[in-house]
Design a protein around this motif. Structure first.
Motif, mmCIF file in Angstrom:
data_model
loop_
_atom_site.group_PDB
_atom_site.id
_atom_site.type_symbol
_atom_site.label_atom_id
_atom_site.label_comp_id
_atom_site.label_asym_id
_atom_site.label_seq_id
_atom_site.Cartn_x
_atom_site.Cartn_y
_atom_site.Cartn_z
ATOM 1 N N LEU A 1 -49.174 74.560 -26.962
ATOM 2 C CA LEU A 1 -48.518 75.693 -27.631
ATOM 3 C C LEU A 1 -47.746 76.550 -26.639
ATOM 4 O O LEU A 1 -46.631 77.007 -26.919
ATOM 5 C CB LEU A 1 -49.567 76.566 -28.328
ATOM 6 N N ALA A 2 -48.373 76.775 -25.491
ATOM 7 C CA ALA A 2 -47.722 77.602 -24.483
ATOM 8 C C ALA A 2 -46.416 76.954 -24.042
ATOM 9 O O ALA A 2 -45.363 77.602 -23.961
ATOM 10 C CB ALA A 2 -48.656 77.808 -23.294
ATOM 11 N N ALA A 3 -46.489 75.642 -23.793
ATOM 12 C CA ALA A 3 -45.291 74.918 -23.381
ATOM 13 C C ALA A 3 -44.242 74.955 -24.489
ATOM 14 O O ALA A 3 -43.054 75.206 -24.258
ATOM 15 C CB ALA A 3 -45.661 73.475 -23.045
ATOM 16 N N ARG A 4 -44.728 74.744 -25.701
ATOM 17 C CA ARG A 4 -43.824 74.744 -26.857
ATOM 18 C C ARG A 4 -43.027 76.054 -26.931
ATOM 19 O O ARG A 4 -41.825 76.064 -27.181
ATOM 20 C CB ARG A 4 -44.677 74.567 -28.119
ATOM 21 N N HIS A 5 -43.737 77.131 -26.731
ATOM 22 C CA HIS A 5 -43.081 78.432 -26.824
ATOM 23 C C HIS A 5 -41.940 78.538 -25.811
ATOM 24 O O HIS A 5 -40.823 78.962 -26.135
ATOM 25 C CB HIS A 5 -44.095 79.553 -26.591
ATOM 26 N N LEU A 6 -42.224 78.124 -24.594
ATOM 27 C CA LEU A 6 -41.190 78.202 -23.558
ATOM 28 C C LEU A 6 -40.024 77.269 -23.899
ATOM 29 O O LEU A 6 -38.852 77.626 -23.732
ATOM 30 C CB LEU A 6 -41.781 77.851 -22.191
ATOM 31 N N LEU A 7 -40.359 76.090 -24.387
ATOM 32 C CA LEU A 7 -39.309 75.141 -24.766
ATOM 33 C C LEU A 7 -38.458 75.706 -25.897
ATOM 34 O O LEU A 7 -37.229 75.628 -25.879
ATOM 35 C CB LEU A 7 -39.942 73.811 -25.195
ATOM 36 N N ASP A 8 -39.134 76.293 -26.867
ATOM 37 C CA ASP A 8 -38.414 76.847 -28.007
ATOM 38 C C ASP A 8 -37.440 77.932 -27.581
ATOM 39 O O ASP A 8 -36.385 78.120 -28.176
ATOM 40 C CB ASP A 8 -39.393 77.424 -29.033
ATOM 41 N N ASP B 1 -57.592 70.312 -19.534
ATOM 42 C CA ASP B 1 -57.014 70.074 -20.862
ATOM 43 C C ASP B 1 -55.738 70.883 -21.081
ATOM 44 O O ASP B 1 -54.770 70.398 -21.657
ATOM 45 C CB ASP B 1 -58.036 70.429 -21.950
ATOM 46 N N ARG B 2 -55.775 72.113 -20.634
ATOM 47 C CA ARG B 2 -54.584 72.943 -20.814
ATOM 48 C C ARG B 2 -53.397 72.352 -20.073
ATOM 49 O O ARG B 2 -52.289 72.261 -20.598
ATOM 50 C CB ARG B 2 -54.844 74.357 -20.292
ATOM 51 N N LEU B 3 -53.664 71.988 -18.847
ATOM 52 C CA LEU B 3 -52.588 71.427 -18.021
ATOM 53 C C LEU B 3 -52.014 70.188 -18.678
ATOM 54 O O LEU B 3 -50.795 70.026 -18.804
ATOM 55 C CB LEU B 3 -53.144 71.107 -16.628
ATOM 56 N N HIS B 4 -52.902 69.310 -19.140
ATOM 57 C CA HIS B 4 -52.401 68.070 -19.709
ATOM 58 C C HIS B 4 -51.738 68.278 -21.060
ATOM 59 O O HIS B 4 -50.765 67.604 -21.379
ATOM 60 C CB HIS B 4 -53.519 67.030 -19.749
ATOM 61 N N GLY B 5 -52.248 69.231 -21.799
ATOM 62 C CA GLY B 5 -51.570 69.567 -23.049
ATOM 63 C C GLY B 5 -50.152 70.031 -22.774
ATOM 64 O O GLY B 5 -49.193 69.614 -23.440
ATOM 65 N N ALA B 6 -50.018 70.870 -21.786
ATOM 66 C CA ALA B 6 -48.698 71.397 -21.454
ATOM 67 C C ALA B 6 -47.790 70.283 -20.957
ATOM 68 O O ALA B 6 -46.651 70.128 -21.417
ATOM 69 C CB ALA B 6 -48.829 72.488 -20.385
ATOM 70 N N LEU B 7 -48.322 69.475 -20.055
ATOM 71 C CA LEU B 7 -47.501 68.410 -19.486
ATOM 72 C C LEU B 7 -47.031 67.431 -20.554
ATOM 73 O O LEU B 7 -45.882 66.984 -20.544
ATOM 74 C CB LEU B 7 -48.291 67.666 -18.401
ATOM 75 N N SER B 8 -47.923 67.106 -21.479
ATOM 76 C CA SER B 8 -47.525 66.117 -22.477
ATOM 77 C C SER B 8 -46.448 66.691 -23.389
ATOM 78 O O SER B 8 -45.539 65.986 -23.817
ATOM 79 C CB SER B 8 -48.739 65.645 -23.280
ATOM 80 N N GLU B 9 -46.541 67.959 -23.656
ATOM 81 C CA GLU B 9 -45.508 68.573 -24.495
ATOM 82 C C GLU B 9 -44.165 68.565 -23.759
ATOM 83 O O GLU B 9 -43.114 68.317 -24.356
ATOM 84 C CB GLU B 9 -45.909 70.008 -24.854
ATOM 85 N N ARG C 1 -43.297 66.450 -21.483
ATOM 86 C CA ARG C 1 -42.837 65.079 -21.403
ATOM 87 C C ARG C 1 -42.134 64.662 -22.685
ATOM 88 O O ARG C 1 -41.157 63.931 -22.655
ATOM 89 C CB ARG C 1 -44.026 64.148 -21.136
ATOM 90 N N ARG C 2 -42.644 65.159 -23.774
ATOM 91 C CA ARG C 2 -42.028 64.813 -25.053
ATOM 92 C C ARG C 2 -40.560 65.220 -25.094
ATOM 93 O O ARG C 2 -39.751 64.656 -25.816
ATOM 94 C CB ARG C 2 -42.775 65.511 -26.197
ATOM 95 N N GLU C 3 -40.255 66.234 -24.338
ATOM 96 C CA GLU C 3 -38.860 66.705 -24.304
ATOM 97 C C GLU C 3 -38.153 66.162 -23.062
ATOM 98 O O GLU C 3 -37.129 66.684 -22.644
ATOM 99 C CB GLU C 3 -38.826 68.230 -24.282
ATOM 100 N N LYS C 4 -38.814 65.177 -22.462
ATOM 101 C CA LYS C 4 -38.226 64.530 -21.286
ATOM 102 C C LYS C 4 -38.023 65.497 -20.128
ATOM 103 O O LYS C 4 -37.093 65.366 -19.335
ATOM 104 C CB LYS C 4 -36.861 63.881 -21.634
ATOM 105 N N ILE C 5 -38.858 66.464 -20.055
ATOM 106 C CA ILE C 5 -38.724 67.412 -18.965
ATOM 107 C C ILE C 5 -39.713 67.066 -17.863
ATOM 108 O O ILE C 5 -40.899 66.863 -18.122
ATOM 109 C CB ILE C 5 -38.977 68.848 -19.459
ATOM 110 N N LYS C 6 -39.186 66.956 -16.673
ATOM 111 C CA LYS C 6 -40.059 66.666 -15.541
ATOM 112 C C LYS C 6 -40.228 67.930 -14.706
ATOM 113 O O LYS C 6 -39.250 68.635 -14.446
ATOM 114 C CB LYS C 6 -39.468 65.549 -14.672
ATOM 115 N N VAL C 7 -41.438 68.191 -14.340
ATOM 116 C CA VAL C 7 -41.690 69.349 -13.490
ATOM 117 C C VAL C 7 -41.738 68.873 -12.044
ATOM 118 O O VAL C 7 -42.598 68.064 -11.694
ATOM 119 C CB VAL C 7 -43.012 70.026 -13.863
#
Lengths: 346, 346
Positions: free
Chosen positions: B173-180, B201-209, B211-217
């Motif tokens: 969700l956190a990642a989603r918000h920033l992406l949005d 879990d938080r880290l991986h949740g964020a990373l997977s989100e 990745r879905r947008e093809k964003i590499k950190v």
DNA sequence: AATAGTTTTGCAAATGTTTTCATTTTTGGC
DNA sequence: GCCAAAAATGAAAACATTTGCAAAACTATT
């Protein structure tokens, strides 16, 4: 199943499984050096196999210590005590004790009840916060003879052993700093002093120092706020919104100071340019806030650690009688305080 | 000083003083309604006079519950758990339990030792943080059959009852918000995930989100910081000092976010103008910081209160079997996040 | 191979309470 | 006043452990 099934294995089961007597098993825990190594090994294996865990309750019944220390605090969820609790707990752990904790929400009658509750559990020692307690509390402690230490406050005429600092001095030092900078228009934001001698002492220390300089704090510049950023921000927003407003605010602790800081930021008041903010406590993170918080350092970690050691020593008989330890306070001049703007170029 | 002098009075002393039998005294505590009022009064007076306090240890020996619940946390002195511990403790108190607490500093082997220690004290129930524990820990719990609840994390295939939220979802969700908001250049500051499934879990949740947008950190935008403002400020000062720097930073929790915020302020980077900062947790005070912190709300208070109720019910037999409660997360959009500056006027 | 120590182990009492069962006291109906 | 029933109380066993004392098992010395 046979005879044992739901209940945990006891020392009898271990004895049977190891083929020795109960006393031998008991000794293998309490005086292992008295056992033949082979016997010890047999017992260890049985313990392992059965998953036996010793029962402290039964030991207590024999006059053994319970290995627990009770801590009674006003609140746990407060930056104020968190560091203290942690270091106290770590200290106890090192000495083999376990911590029972209870909180009373600044209600001294509840404190008394919590004390009784902990005593039912036969804690070996007790720690309380501060020196202000109900008469019933003091009597209970004296009557039961449970070693007790009061944390966070110091007084040489305390009825209990204490490890702490002089809060009135903290208040005085904080006020002194603002006065030295040249402030004359000073606001105060403190928590309710009822049942909270730390707050009470700090406030009075500050007030007496101000009085010495013939400075009177107008009624409307003296605010009350609980130990919460939200509360203190809310309270000080109204104070800072009015005119005239003080050039400095002295806060009962760093949490309150943080609230005031955010209120100032919200109102666009520059800190320390237009407003100096002084805290007390030096909580974790106070030095990292921007602007970093000027404050009076009270060494919570060391106080907690020493309190743990003291109570452990008192319990184990390594020390006796009441002691009073006073930690020196130091003033941390950081970026939230400065010369008042009117005097900037004198 | 006749026969009793140093030791605390016991039920026998009370019985003698009141002129009744031991059983009657016991009953006056456990089933007062069975006593004649006059007898009850006699006993009460004797109890009062002698300062008798019941001995839980002796009760435990009788198969009674100890009335204690053990809580094992990574650390106490951390804003993260403080609220939780407080509400858990309050909840237990309401149900007549006392809390034994132990901390292990994110060391799962120490956690196991603490568990054993608490079991020696015959706690009626246990609470742990998270679902990642050593195999030994899980086996110990199962073998001893102590009712246990895992707090802070949720999983429908958990080996223990749990009350918490899905941390991976929080990260997502956190990642989603920033992406949005349009961010593409995102930095991450998280604590060490070893032995800390919440962070993991938080880290991986964020990373997977992401990745879905093809964003590499980029590697150098992924920082590790412990749960401390100082640490996270230090870490992110270097990240933010470099160029190019991310337009947003997603933090493992609100404490870390606070550190990042101060780092930005120190460097004169406007938040949210030039940098968005996203937290997770919604700690006390996160809404009052200036700028107030956008974050994912995890309802610590309610989780703690429910966990207390659950464990109490499990202990008193009001409920059985394992349960899993998932608290919904909500996103709190406050003032620390905004559209990235490059897109400000698209 | 017997003796005197010494080391190791076991027996049984004690700890403070609860609870079952039995006994005593009270109550109310006559 | 007496009796049955009900209410109140007491005696004793049970809980898991420790420990003082005594017994048993080794060791070394002769």
């Amino acid at each position: 199943m046979t005879k044992k099934q739901k209940d945990k294995p006891d020392i009898v089961a271990v004895a049977k499984a190891a083929g020795v007597s109960i006393s031998t098993v008991s000794r293998s825990f309490n005086h292992p050096e008295l056992l033949k190594p082979a016997t010890r090994k047999k017992i260890d294996r049985a313990v392992q196999r059965l998953g036996y865990i010793r029962n402290r309750a039964a030991q207590v019944m024999h006059g053994r210590r319970s290995g627990t220390i009770g801590l009674v605090v006003p609140t746990i969820d407060n930056a104020i005590f968190a560091e203290l609790i942690q270091s106290f707990s770590d200290g106890l752990d090192q000495q083999g004790f376990t911590m029972l904790i209870a909180s009373h929400g600044f209600d001294l009658d509840r404190e008394y009840k919590m004390l009784r509750k902990l005593m039912e559990h036969r804690v070996d020692g007790l720690a309380l916060i501060g020196l202000e307690h109900s008469e019933a509390t003091y009597q209970l402690i004296e009557q039961q003879g449970v070693p007790t230490v009061a944390i966070w406050n110091y007084s040489d005429e305390a009825r209990l052993s204490c490890v702490g600092a002089q809060n009135s001095e903290a208040g005085r030092l904080a006020a002194r700093h603002l006065l030295d900078l040249g402030h004359r228009d000073i606001g105060l934001v403190f928590p309710d002093p009822v049942g909270n001698d730390r707050a009470h002492d700090r406030l009075h220390g500050a007030l007496s120092e101000l009085r010495r300089e013939k400075i009177k704090v107008p009624e409307e510049w003296q605010l009350q706020a609980s130990y919460s950023i939200a509360d203190s921000k809310r309270a000080s927003l109204s104070l800072l919104g009015r005119s005239p407003r003080p050039s400095a605010i002295l806060c009962g602790n760093d949490i309150i100071a943080q609230g005031v800081l955010y209120a100032a930021k919200r109102l666009g008041i520059a800190v320390p340019g237009e407003l100096s903010i002084m805290g007390i406590g030096d909580f974790k993170g106070s030095g990292e806030i921007e602007p970093s918080l000027s404050t009076i350092r009270i060494p919570a970690k060391r106080i907690g650690a020493l309190a743990a050691k003291q109570i452990a020593d008192a319990v184990t008989g390594k020390s006796a009688g009441t002691t009073a330890t006073n930690y020196e306070l130091s003033i941390l001049i950081r970026d939230s305080t400065a010369t008042p703007s009117g005097m900037a170029n004198t």
